[in-house]
Design a protein around this motif. Structure first.
Motif, PDB file in Angstrom:
ATOM      1  N   ALA A  84      28.126  38.887  36.838  1.00 40.10           N
ATOM      2  CA  ALA A  84      28.851  37.961  37.702  1.00 40.10           C
ATOM      3  C   ALA A  84      29.639  36.937  36.891  1.00 40.10           C
ATOM      4  CB  ALA A  84      27.872  37.250  38.641  1.00 40.10           C
ATOM      5  N   ARG A  85      29.020  36.463  35.790  1.00 43.82           N
ATOM      6  CA  ARG A  85      29.751  35.517  34.949  1.00 43.82           C
ATOM      7  C   ARG A  85      30.972  36.185  34.320  1.00 43.82           C
ATOM      8  NH1 ARG A  85      26.024  33.651  37.069  1.00 43.82           N
ATOM      9  NH2 ARG A  85      27.684  33.625  38.615  1.00 43.82           N
ATOM     10  N   LEU A 103      43.295  41.648  35.420  1.00 44.94           N
ATOM     11  CA  LEU A 103      42.057  40.866  35.392  1.00 44.94           C
ATOM     12  C   LEU A 103      41.458  40.715  36.787  1.00 44.94           C
ATOM     13  CD1 LEU A 103      43.118  38.135  32.822  1.00 44.94           C
ATOM     14  CD2 LEU A 103      41.262  39.795  32.525  1.00 44.94           C
ATOM     15  N   LEU A 104      42.293  40.533  37.793  1.00 50.17           N
ATOM     16  CA  LEU A 104      41.790  40.473  39.167  1.00 50.17           C
ATOM     17  C   LEU A 104      41.172  41.807  39.574  1.00 50.17           C
ATOM     18  CD1 LEU A 104      44.651  38.471  40.929  1.00 50.17           C
ATOM     19  CD2 LEU A 104      42.335  37.673  40.449  1.00 50.17           C
ATOM     20  N   ALA A 105      41.819  42.905  39.179  1.00 45.54           N
ATOM     21  CA  ALA A 105      41.266  44.229  39.472  1.00 45.54           C
ATOM     22  C   ALA A 105      39.916  44.408  38.785  1.00 45.54           C
ATOM     23  CB  ALA A 105      42.244  45.314  39.025  1.00 45.54           C
ATOM     24  N   LEU A 106      39.820  43.964  37.524  1.00 45.25           N
ATOM     25  CA  LEU A 106      38.567  44.083  36.793  1.00 45.25           C
ATOM     26  C   LEU A 106      37.480  43.222  37.423  1.00 45.25           C
ATOM     27  CD1 LEU A 106      37.230  45.367  34.334  1.00 45.25           C
ATOM     28  CD2 LEU A 106      38.016  43.422  32.965  1.00 45.25           C
ATOM     29  N   ALA A 107      37.827  42.011  37.865  1.00 44.40           N
ATOM     30  CA  ALA A 107      36.853  41.145  38.524  1.00 44.40           C
ATOM     31  C   ALA A 107      36.323  41.787  39.804  1.00 44.40           C
ATOM     32  CB  ALA A 107      37.491  39.790  38.832  1.00 44.40           C
ATOM     33  N   ALA A 108      37.213  42.394  40.578  1.00 47.19           N
ATOM     34  CA  ALA A 108      36.788  43.054  41.813  1.00 47.19           C
ATOM     35  C   ALA A 108      35.887  44.252  41.520  1.00 47.19           C
ATOM     36  CB  ALA A 108      38.009  43.495  42.617  1.00 47.19           C
ATOM     37  N   LEU A 109      36.217  45.025  40.499  1.00 46.71           N
ATOM     38  CA  LEU A 109      35.397  46.190  40.140  1.00 46.71           C
ATOM     39  C   LEU A 109      33.984  45.759  39.740  1.00 46.71           C
ATOM     40  CD1 LEU A 109      38.048  48.183  38.064  1.00 46.71           C
ATOM     41  CD2 LEU A 109      37.043  48.909  40.240  1.00 46.71           C
ATOM     42  N   ILE A 110      33.883  44.672  38.978  1.00 45.07           N
ATOM     43  CA  ILE A 110      32.560  44.199  38.556  1.00 45.07           C
ATOM     44  C   ILE A 110      31.790  43.652  39.752  1.00 45.07           C
ATOM     45  CG2 ILE A 110      31.329  42.551  37.103  1.00 45.07           C
ATOM     46  CD1 ILE A 110      33.692  42.675  35.149  1.00 45.07           C
TER      47      ILE A 110
END
Length: 530
Positions: free
Chosen positions: A163-164, A214-221
């Motif tokens: 999450a971090r 980066l937004l796509a990566l944040a959503a995937l995580i």
């Protein structure tokens, strides 16, 4: 009416304030009164959310009001979150009878949904990120509700670190967008891309491309996509209402993030490719792994990972109205499925009494032919009645054709036996519901104007065909050697979580509660053999 515009910001603020106040009061009240307070605050949030959505539908609210976003997307998410909160609190009042820490639970669950309400309504990048962080911290405490359980502690530790990482990605993306647009207002940033739908991918600067990725990566995580999925499977150690809140309300916020910034995402080919590859492959693998699980809660957790991946794929294709429909349907279904998971034993007994029979090749062929005709006719009708570009994508129709084929071909089980005509009618009803709901939800969102890439459409269609082939092997082709190999890897979760867990503990060690034997730790690594 002007008075509605003046009053609506206070009504919007009432939802998170009521939940936060209820959370604060619950820790100081007797148990029974704490539950009554929680039910009152969640009901208040639900009613206010429904009122605001009705006012928005009547076009009595502006899309930005007093620092809040009051577009249909935000109000639908607000209503959904408060509905899930109300249901979970009502269920928990009975489920947790006798639990000595009830007041702590009811305070935390209200704090989670208070932060969710702020996140979905916020029109400021910093406030959105702070609310997202608060959701994660409160949920971490709920996941550690039984802190003496090793698997729960391991899952919460991994989830905390992931999450971090997601929040760091989102923070970096927000800083890049702020520097580029010189504003932290989300509506202004998103509106800038909505006005430039016809622009080529090259029109985005390097900073904007990086922000989209980066937004796509944040959503995937945040959506627990493979290989960072293990914590989602292992947190079934938490009480069942926590799982319902997580899977029905919280994990969808990764999808909401991409829905919110979809105008930017759909102008960035690298970000779209990242989502299509990672979420697409992860969705197929998670769906196949789900079929090997016995525990109902573990099956549901794997299903969430698969469904979240599919929802992100829909957004990357530009099918934002379909993704919103998927998000709402999945939230309601998954909350219900977790809260009713205690009936799994009775359902399993019914399945054992009515075993299914494998369809013959002729049945598969006739089912596929009927499904193809139904879908082709619906596609022709839909494209004739509307010029919406959403109907230009072929991959959703491929998935629908394969799903209807399975429905029709497997009608021969004793428990679901029926005439071909009845099942064909059911298939036609499914098609009409799909097109009708998809068209309805398109009215809630601004037209994206996005044209689906033929290569992206072909990639997603190939993934659906691969999923169908894997399903057939695992369900009806167990005698094949390839099925045995596939089962072995699916049962092990393709060994992805073991690698991630070892790497995570090596980079950031964490002392688990109690003394854990090697066999217990191995089970905790796998997390899906419960």
């Amino acid at each position: 009416m002007q008075w509605i515009e003046l009053l609506s910001p206070w009504l919007l603020a009432l939802v998170p304030i009521a939940l936060a106040l209820g959370a604060a009061l619950s820790t100081r009240q007797p148990r029974e009164r704490a539950w009554r307070t929680a039910q009152a605050t969640t009901l208040c949030g639900l009613l206010v959310s429904a009122l605001l959505l009705g006012l928005s539908a009547a076009q009595l609210l502006p899309t930005v009001n007093g620092g809040w976003q009051t577009a249909p997307l935000q109000l639908i998410m607000l209503l959904l979150a408060n509905f899930i909160a109300f249901v979970v609190v009502r269920f928990s009042a009975t489920y947790l009878q006798g639990e000595p820490r009830q007041r702590r639970f009811v305070a935390l669950i209200q704090a989670v949904f208070a932060a969710v309400s702020v996140a979905v309504l916020s029109d400021h990048l910093a406030l959105f990120l702070l609310a997202w962080f608060a959701i994660s911290l409160a949920m971490h405490q709920l996941l550690m509700f039984y802190p003496d359980r090793p698997r729960a502690a391991l899952a919460a530790h991994k989830k905390f670190l992931f999450a971090r990482a997601a929040e760091l990605c989102a923070l970096t993306a927000f800083v890049l967008l702020y520097l580029h647009h010189d504003t932290a207002r989300i509506s202004v940033i998103v509106g800038a891309y909505g006005e430039a739908q016809g622009a080529d991918d090259g029109a985005l600067s390097l900073a904007e491309q990086a922000a989209a990725c980066l937004l796509a990566l944040a959503a995937l995580i945040k959506c627990a996509q493979l290989p960072l999925h293990g914590w989602l499977i292992q947190v079934v150690e938490a009480p069942t209402p926590v799982s319902a809140a997580l899977h029905g309300g919280v994990i969808n916020l990764g999808g909401y993030l991409l829905l919110l910034f979809s105008p930017l995402l759909l102008q960035s080919a690298p970000a779209q490719a990242l989502v299509l590859v990672v979420a697409g492959i992860g969705s197929v693998l998670a769906a196949l792994v789900m079929m090997t699980r016995v525990s109902i809660k573990v099956r549901l957790a794997w299903s969430t990972s698969a469904q979240m991946g599919l929802m992100l794929v829909e957004i990357a294709l530009g099918l934002v109205e379909l993704a919103l429909l998927h998000l709402i349907a999945h939230s309601c279904y998954k909350a219900y499925a977790f809260l009713s998971s205690g009936e799994a034993v009775e359902q399993d007994l019914l399945r054992r009494r009515a075993p299914g029979r494998s369809p013959s090749p002729g049945q598969w062929f006739s089912a596929g032919l009927i499904s193809a005709v139904l879908v082709a006719g619906t596609v022709a009708l839909a494209r004739g009645l509307t010029d919406a570009p959403a109907f230009a994508a072929n991959s959703p129709w491929v998935l629908l054709t394969l799903a209807l084929t399975v429905l029709l071909a497997e009608r021969g089980s004793e428990r679901t036996a029926g005439s071909l005509g009845a099942f064909a009618g059911l298939a036609a009803l499914v098609m009409l519901a799909y097109v009708g709901l998809k068209t309805l939800f398109a009215t809630f969102l601004p037209a994206s104007g996005h044209t689906v890439s033929p290569w992206a459409d072909l990639w997603v269609s190939a993934l659906f065909l691969l999923l169908f082939a894997g399903y057939w092997l695992k369900r009806h082709g167990l005698h094949h050697r390839g099925s045995k190999t596939l089962n072995r890897y699916c049962y092990a979760g393709f060994y992805l979580d073991e690698w991630v867990t070892r790497t995570t503990l090596k980079l950031w060690p964490h002392e688990l509660p109690g003394r854990i034997k090697a066999k217990q730790l191995h089970t905790a690594f796998r997390g899906s053999s419960l």
